[in-house]
Design an enzyme around this catalytic site. Structure first.
Site, PDB file in Angstrom:
ATOM      1  N   LYS A  45      37.866  33.121  45.517  1.00 53.69           N
ATOM      2  CA  LYS A  45      37.325  32.085  44.634  1.00 53.69           C
ATOM      3  C   LYS A  45      36.225  32.616  43.720  1.00 53.69           C
ATOM      4  O   LYS A  45      35.865  31.972  42.746  1.00 53.69           O
ATOM      5  CB  LYS A  45      36.831  30.903  45.459  1.00 53.69           C
ATOM      6  CG  LYS A  45      37.993  30.161  46.111  1.00 53.69           C
ATOM      7  CD  LYS A  45      37.553  28.840  46.705  1.00 53.69           C
ATOM      8  CE  LYS A  45      38.751  28.058  47.232  1.00 53.69           C
ATOM      9  NZ  LYS A  45      39.188  28.559  48.554  1.00 53.69           N
TER      10      LYS A  45
HETATM   11  C1  LIG Z   1      40.378  28.117  49.029  1.00 52.01           C
HETATM   12  C2  LIG Z   1      41.021  29.086  49.904  1.00 52.01           C
HETATM   13  C3  LIG Z   1      42.412  29.083  50.084  1.00 52.01           C
HETATM   14  C4  LIG Z   1      43.297  28.034  49.467  1.00 52.01           C
HETATM   15  O1  LIG Z   1      43.381  28.169  48.056  1.00 52.01           O
HETATM   16  P1  LIG Z   1      43.939  26.939  47.191  1.00 52.01           P
HETATM   17  O2  LIG Z   1      43.818  27.399  45.783  1.00 52.01           O
HETATM   18  O3  LIG Z   1      43.066  25.757  47.503  1.00 52.01           O
HETATM   19  O4  LIG Z   1      45.337  26.717  47.622  1.00 52.01           O
HETATM   20  C5  LIG Z   1      42.977  30.082  50.869  1.00 52.01           C
HETATM   21  N1  LIG Z   1      42.226  31.015  51.473  1.00 52.01           N
HETATM   22  C6  LIG Z   1      40.893  31.050  51.333  1.00 52.01           C
HETATM   23  C7  LIG Z   1      40.114  32.096  52.061  1.00 52.01           C
HETATM   24  C8  LIG Z   1      40.243  30.098  50.534  1.00 52.01           C
HETATM   25  O5  LIG Z   1      38.935  30.136  50.407  1.00 52.01           O
END
Ligand SMILES: *Cc1c(COP(=O)(O)O)cnc(C)c1O
Length: 432
Positions: free
Chosen positions: A107
């Site tokens: 993210k």
């Molecule tokens: C947010 C997150 C996900 C899921 O991603 P999305 O875009 O919400 O599907 C998967 N793994 C980790 C470690 C995350 O932080």
């Protein structure tokens, strides 16, 4: 390039407006008016192109002139200034490591791009800008790190008490300054619905210029395409496109990958790997969309009971389920399978997965049972050190703590306790 609301009741807006608003006034998600095809020379020459140039060319049409080219180039260069290695784990499965950024999760990419865009767009804004974000785990830390110290922008993060890991919690609560963490006595879905209600509330909007940093924001969603290009760049067998397996919760990450594919990046079929929150796997099987309360799992960043980005995936395929199913399958993986996968992969190969990556790994291995000659990669979305308990439970060993993490863990926690109650949240926002 303009963006329309998937609810079709709001005017179309440019990238700047969409990034500032987050969500359309009719509560729809913004979607690009057309899908800009990537330049064929970009794909052909990808191995010789620098990362920053690749992503500049990918994102430029979406920004549609709202950022001068030199500003955009600076922003994308800063966004991807850490490695994105594609690491072979077995003969047929590689791991695209997305955890080399400042908060050790994928993210960071979307958050770094978005915070820099908003910083530029809002530099002359008189009113105080408030970024509201609900997090199931890693969003909050990435957003907090992206916006930390950005002048004129206040960030308020809502997270479900006791449902994020200690490292994740420290990343939300240790910064202070313009970052405030609210510890909500409820689930991620409670947090998300409080944020949604705040955006609809007249009094709150009169006082704050609200913007959303959740994955619905186009400025977070679109740059998530970048590392699919980096994976393709590193994929050696260009005549055999990889099967791409994405651990999915709110479905923003996988939606960005499907967008990259739809606009010309040669990737194979996609697998959405889910935990026990299996709304999408069930939908692909039954054609019924049945959102539910999220259940807590080991892969807590995917504990989402109503994945909001899925409507964008439907839109990418003109809402034709049969067409969608040609490109996307989905699988639900239990906590027991997740732990068994961490253990098994570690013992077989020495590679340590985090619970989210393990969900994807398991789903891809199952797919390969049906498709024995296929090869692919998983997105390893977080560093295993963010989930030491699960790793210890699975492998029996303690994971070595990197220094950045041990320093972080010594900072004092600063969080405001909040009931899962919109009235209380509203009062809090109006008092600021
Ligand atoms: C947010 C997150 C996900 C899921 O991603 P999305 O875009 O919400 O599907 C998967 N793994 C980790 C470690 C995350 O932080």
């Amino acid at each position: 390039m303009n963006y329309y609301s998937l609810n079709h009741q709001s005017p179309n807006v440019n990238f700047k407006e969409a990034a500032i608003r987050g969500q359309a006034p009719d509560k729809g998600l913004y979607f690009p008016e057309y899908l800009p095809q990537v330049d064929a020379t970009l794909v052909q020459n990808i191995e010789s192109l620098p990362e920053a140039e690749i992503v500049f060319r990918v994102i430029q049409p979406y920004v549609g002139g709202t950022l001068p080219d030199e500003v955009l180039f600076r922003i994308v260069s800063e966004t991807v200034n850490f490695p994105f290695p594609l690491v072979p784990v077995t003969e047929s499965i590689a791991s695209l490591e997305l955890f080399h950024g400042p908060t050790l999760a994928f993210k960071d990419v979307g958050a770094r791009f978005m915070s820099r865009c908003l910083g530029y767009f809002l530099k002359d804004e008189k009113k105080k800008v408030t970024v509201l974000v609900a997090t199931s785990g890693d969003t909050g830390g990435a957003v907090a790190s992206g916006f930390y110290g950005v002048e004129g922008v206040e960030v308020i993060i809502l997270y479900p008490k006791g449902r994020v890991s200690p490292v994740q919690e420290q990343q939300l609560t240790a910064l202070g300054k313009n970052i405030t963490a609210l510890e909500v006595e409820g689930s991620f879905d409670d947090c998300q619905s409080m944020v949604k209600l705040a955006f609809m509330d007249e009094l709150i909007n009169a006082k704050h210029l609200l913007t959303s940093a959740n994955s619905i924001n186009v400025a977070r969603w679109l740059p998530q395409q970048f590392y699919y290009f980096f994976a393709y760049k590193q994929w050696s067998d260009k005549t055999n496109p990889p099967v791409v397996t994405v651990p999915s919760g709110n479905f923003g990450n996988i939606c960005a990958g499907l967008l990259a594919k739809a606009t010309g990046l040669p990737l194979g079929p996609f697998i959405a790997a889910c935990n026990a929150n299996d709304i999408v796997p069930e939908f692909l099987q039954t054609a019924h969309w049945q959102p539910r309360k999220a259940v807590a799992t080991l892969s807590n960043a995917m504990d989402v009971g109503d994945p909001s980005n899925f409507v964008r995936i439907l839109q990418l395929f003109d809402r034709q389920l049969a067409q969608l199913k040609e490109h996307l399958s989905a699988e639900s993986v239990s906590d027991a399978e997740t732990l068994a996968t961490i253990k098994d992969v570690f013992e077989r190969t020495g590679y340590l997965l985090d619970p989210h990556g393990a969900v994807a790994f398991h789903a891809l291995e199952n797919y390969q049972v049906q498709h024995p000659h296929s090869k692919g990669f998983i997105l390893e979305t977080a560093h295993p050190v963010k989930f030491p308990d699960a790793v210890k439970q699975a492998t029996g060993t303690d994971i070595a703590i990197p220094e950045v993490v041990s320093t972080l863990m010594q900072q004092p926690k600063k969080a405001v306790a909040m009931q899962p109650d919109f009235a209380a949240f509203k009062e809090y926002l109006l008092s600021r």
